[in-house]
Design a protein around this motif. Structure first.
Motif, short mmCIF file in Angstrom:
data_model
loop_
_atom_site.label_atom_id
_atom_site.label_comp_id
_atom_site.label_asym_id
_atom_site.label_seq_id
_atom_site.Cartn_x
_atom_site.Cartn_y
_atom_site.Cartn_z
N THR A 107 43.25 40.47 48.67
CA THR A 107 42.06 40.22 48.02
C THR A 107 40.13 40.94 47.75
OG1 THR A 107 41.52 38.04 48.66
CG2 THR A 107 42.64 38.22 46.34
N SER A 123 38.84 43.71 45.48
CA SER A 123 37.41 43.93 44.70
C SER A 123 36.60 44.84 44.96
CB SER A 123 36.28 42.22 45.80
OG SER A 123 35.58 42.27 45.15
N TYR A 139 34.99 39.79 37.56
CA TYR A 139 36.05 39.91 38.67
C TYR A 139 35.90 40.85 40.01
CZ TYR A 139 39.54 38.82 35.37
OH TYR A 139 40.74 38.00 34.39
N GLY A 140 34.94 41.85 40.65
CA GLY A 140 34.10 41.56 42.17
C GLY A 140 33.55 40.79 42.58
#
Length: 210
Positions: free
Chosen positions: A192, A196, A13-14
């Motif tokens: 986003t 992140s 996800y990062g």
């Protein structure tokens, strides 16, 4: 095993969540074609993320013996790399947000019909040219070597990273014009990118205190 799973999910996800030009193009492509084409493109992005995770894991395994004596300083160096990447991503996103409205992100249309296979291969190509992805995974693997002892943990890490990346890209594709209208906007990109960066910071902190 659980630690490797969580690390893989956060890593996937990062690297996937910040919506840059590739993510914006994915949303635009899905909006003007079909979900099948968009899903294939999403899996192309996730394939590269998974492949880079494999490269980083294999490289870390090959270096494990030679760097054992330097494990502690390397852990701090790796955490520093991740923190620098998180900070740079947040700063770039804020600067882009302050700069004003985004320019066009969709690639020019072509005469050839867009198929799922062509979309998959095209997105593999445009994602693979980003060297920061492999630097990111390499820093994670080298810094978290103790959490990936053995092939099982490494396999779980790679599978989790791929699944996390794929799930986010498929979410973008599924949202199409609806979700895409937010995530590719100035505020959406800033949000986003900050999410992140927060995930990457969490990984770095866990690396040195976990």
């Amino acid at each position: 095993m659980t630690a490797a799973l969580i690390a893989g999910v956060l890593a996937g996800y990062g690297i996937a969540i910040p919506v840059g030009a590739v993510g914006a193009y994915l949303v635009a492509l899905t909006a003007r074609t079909t979900w099948r084409v968009g899903a294939a493109a999403a899996l192309g992005i996730a394939t590269v993320d998974g492949a880079y995770a494999v490269v980083a894991v294999l490289g870390g395994a090959a270096l494990a013996g030679s760097i054992e004596a330097y494990a502690e300083p390397l852990r701090w160096v790796s955490a520093g790399v991740l923190l620098a990447m998180a900070a740079a991503g947040a700063v770039r996103a804020y600067a882009r947000h302050r700069a004003g409205p985004l320019g066009a992100t969709a690639a020019p249309s072509r005469n050839r019909p867009v198929t799922a296979l062509r979309s998959y291969l095209a997105f593999i190509g445009i994602t693979a040219v980003n060297p920061l992805t492999v630097v990111y995974f390499a820093a994670l693997v080298v810094g978290s070597r103790a959490d990936l002892d053995g092939g099982a943990e490494a396999t779980v890490f790679v599978a989790a990273a791929f699944a996390a990346s794929a799930s986010w890209q498929l979410l973008l594709a599924s949202g199409g014009a609806l979700l895409g209208r937010f995530v590719v906007s100035d505020r959406g990109r800033l949000a986003t990118a900050l999410v992140s960066s927060a995930m990457i910071i969490a990984l770095a902190v866990h690396m040195v205190v976990g």
